[in-house]
Enzyme design. Structure first.
Site, PDB file in Angstrom:
ATOM      1  CD1 TRP A  36      -0.950   2.378   2.251  1.00 20.06           C
ATOM      2  CD2 TRP A  36      -2.847   1.763   1.226  1.00 20.06           C
ATOM      3  NE1 TRP A  36      -1.840   3.426   2.363  1.00 20.06           N
ATOM      4  CE2 TRP A  36      -3.011   3.076   1.748  1.00 20.06           C
ATOM      5  CE3 TRP A  36      -3.906   1.156   0.553  1.00 20.06           C
ATOM      6  CZ2 TRP A  36      -4.196   3.790   1.599  1.00 20.06           C
ATOM      7  CZ3 TRP A  36      -5.092   1.879   0.410  1.00 20.06           C
ATOM      8  CH2 TRP A  36      -5.232   3.170   0.929  1.00 20.06           C
ATOM      9  CG  ASN A  38      -1.211   6.846   2.833  1.00 14.84           C
ATOM     10  OD1 ASN A  38      -0.884   5.763   3.292  1.00 14.84           O
ATOM     11  ND2 ASN A  38      -1.263   7.929   3.585  1.00 14.84           N
ATOM     12  CG  ASP A  39      -0.513  11.204   3.016  1.00 10.73           C
ATOM     13  OD1 ASP A  39      -1.454  10.774   2.343  1.00 10.73           O
ATOM     14  OD2 ASP A  39      -0.664  11.714   4.148  1.00 10.73           O
ATOM     15  CD  GLN A  55       2.657   7.863   6.111  1.00  7.25           C
ATOM     16  OE1 GLN A  55       1.848   7.599   6.980  1.00  7.25           O
ATOM     17  NE2 GLN A  55       3.955   7.917   6.349  1.00  7.25           N
ATOM     18  CB  SER A  99       2.962  12.392   6.358  1.00  6.18           C
ATOM     19  OG  SER A  99       2.219  11.512   5.567  1.00  6.18           O
ATOM     20  CD1 TRP A 304      -7.507  10.390   2.509  1.00  8.34           C
ATOM     21  CD2 TRP A 304      -7.307   8.190   2.849  1.00  8.34           C
ATOM     22  NE1 TRP A 304      -6.243  10.158   2.989  1.00  8.34           N
ATOM     23  CE2 TRP A 304      -6.093   8.815   3.208  1.00  8.34           C
ATOM     24  CE3 TRP A 304      -7.417   6.806   2.979  1.00  8.34           C
ATOM     25  CZ2 TRP A 304      -4.998   8.104   3.696  1.00  8.34           C
ATOM     26  CZ3 TRP A 304      -6.315   6.090   3.458  1.00  8.34           C
ATOM     27  CH2 TRP A 304      -5.133   6.731   3.810  1.00  8.34           C
TER      28      TRP A 304
END
Length: 496
Positions: A36, A38-39, A55, A99, A304
């Site tokens: 996974w 993200n940011d 992330q 983050s 999200w």
């Protein structure tokens, strides 16, 4: 010294990556090594290369206890994976390394500053997380966590601040050799704000002031702040949670906000606010000052609210946007794709002064990894057309479209026919500044994403799509007479 937790993550990602072929990746957008993403974190230039951390949950294609993934690039398009940089392996970050950012120290080491997360039990029996800012220092591959972490905790906060929503530090160097750092925060009512801290050396920090406050205007908690100078102005970028729409300017949910202003005797004075991206899939952007002076931004190309519907059972999920060059023109933030993308252009196909109504397709205008430029104008100035649309990732069953209604001055991206089987967000609109039906579009496609630059980047609309690869047609529609210039390039990211 590398902890066993980090060693395990590195061993796992090295093994699991072997199941992911090059054909499973996007052409020129960074995706996680495994698992996974993200940011974006720690977007920086160090030892001759761009570094981008992110992330990361290496063990699943769904969000879970956060690590930091790591990749480097010389051109912002071809990325090389490095071993995971951070893992939750100390007392103050045992439940996640959230983050943060990166900077080069005077002694040549690279310093990471990040949010350490620790779950605690509250008196009412519920769980919450303490969020505190931590450091790690290293050589661009391996990082050692600072022995006196955290360097910022609840005792560092001004009165009325939430210690449970205190995250995402963005560090920057000051002209006098000291450092500043902005951190996302909110008050007891979850009203967002950006806190500014200062440090003489990057290790000892003190609160300076509240840099910017929401005052119940744009959502609630403000995440992932950034603060920089651009074209003589100061810019604050944040990602507010739980936004409400304000006409065409903002949309429901988690979004992106740009505040443009100036520092007036130690106070940030807002002059203009706007969305950073008006599309569906763009969040938590972070910028870097490139060696040539460009301010370059990259964001998480996802929403999200759509993750539960779209996170598949595959070896990886999530991708970053195309890096974008920023500028301020006529008081607004403008974005252009990094100029390095022109090195990927192949097989130019060009048409000029194409006049049509209804629907047309043009020989050679097709594909799913393309750079498409369109200049649109009325075919009859006395009768300006009612609507124009370009449809891509198209076949008899699927399509995603970008449309423009000149009388309303509204550009819309629409992916309801892109293959989604869930009731997720499918449309977003933007009110653009244009007169007389003239519009410029630049559409960059990379298999399962579309990034729309409107009027030389004055507005941006970004969206992912989940359309089968065989749908690669592009067509044009006009309700009324239009004249159009089109140039299309294939984008070929060769292995380096």
């Amino acid at each position: 010294m590398i902890s066993q937790v980090l060693r395990d993550a590195r061993k796992y990602e090295e093994t699991a990556q072997k199941a992911i072929t090059r054909e499973m990746r996007r052409g020129f957008h960074l995706s996680p090594r495994v698992g996974w993403m993200n940011d974006p974190n720690g977007f920086s230039f160090y030892n001759g290369k761009y570094h981008l951390f992110y992330q990361y949950n290496p063990y699943s294609s769904h969000w879970d206890t956060m690590h930091w993934g790591h990749a480097v690039s010389s051109d912002l398009l071809h990325w090389e994976y490095l071993p995971a940089a951070l893992a939750p392996d100390t007392a103050c970050d045992r439940d996640g390394c959230f983050s943060g950012s990166a900077i080069t120290l005077p002694d040549g080491r690279q310093m990471l500053i990040y949010t350490g997360v620790e779950k605690i039990n509250l008196s009412d029996g519920s769980d919450c997380v303490l969020q505190r800012q931590c450091l790690a220092v290293g050589d661009g591959v391996d990082y050692e966590k600072y022995g006196e972490n955290p360097v910022l905790d609840e005792s560092s906060l001004p009165q009325g601040s939430s210690k449970y929503d205190f995250r995402d530090p963005k560090i920057f160097a000051r002209a006098d050799g000291s450092y500043g750092c902005v951190v996302g925060n909110c008050d007891g009512d979850r009203d967002g704000r950006v806190l500014l801290f200062g440090s003489p050396d990057g290790f000892s920090w003190e609160f300076e002031r509240i840099l910017a406050e929401n005052k119940k205007r744009f959502g609630k908690m403000w995440e992932c702040p950034d603060f920089f100078e651009l074209n003589g102005k100061q810019v604050v970028i944040v990602s507010p949670q739980e936004m409400l729409p304000q006409g065409f300017e903002y949309h429901n949910g988690n979004g992106t906000l740009c505040l443009i202003g100036h520092d007036d005797g130690g106070k940030f004075v807002e002059e203009h606010n706007q969305s950073v991206d008006y599309g569906i899939d763009f969040y938590a952007p972070q910028t870097v000052l490139a060696p040539d002076g460009r301010r370059i931004m990259i964001g998480w190309m996802q929403n999200w609210d759509t993750c539960p519907a779209n996170a598949p059972n595959q070896p990886w999920f999530g991708q970053m946007s195309l890096p974008r060059e920023l500028s301020i023109k006529d008081g607004r933030l403008h974005q252009q794709p990094v100029r390095e993308i022109e090195s990927l252009r192949k097989n130019e196909v060009r048409y000029e002064n194409i006049k049509f109504t209804d629907v047309i397709k043009l020989d050679g205008i097709e594909g799913r990894k393309v750079d498409l430029e369109i200049l649109l104008r009325p075919g009859d100035m006395e009768n300006i057309y009612h609507k124009f649309a370009v449809r891509f990732a198209q076949n008899d069953k699927f399509q995603t479209s970008v449309s423009f209604r000149p009388h309303e001055r509204v550009v819309k991206i629409d992916r309801k026919f892109s293959g989604s089987r869930r009731a997720v967000i499918h449309q977003r609109r933007s009110l653009v500044r244009t007169e007389g039906g003239v519009l410029k579009l630049r559409i960059i496609l990379d298999l399962f994403s579309a990034e729309i630059f409107v009027n030389d980047g004055e507005h941006m609309l970004t969206a992912t799509m989940y359309t089968e690869r065989a749908a690669d047609e592009i067509s044009f529609f006009a309700d009324g007479a239009v004249t159009m210039d089109v140039v299309k390039y294939d984008l070929v990211a060769e292995e380096k």
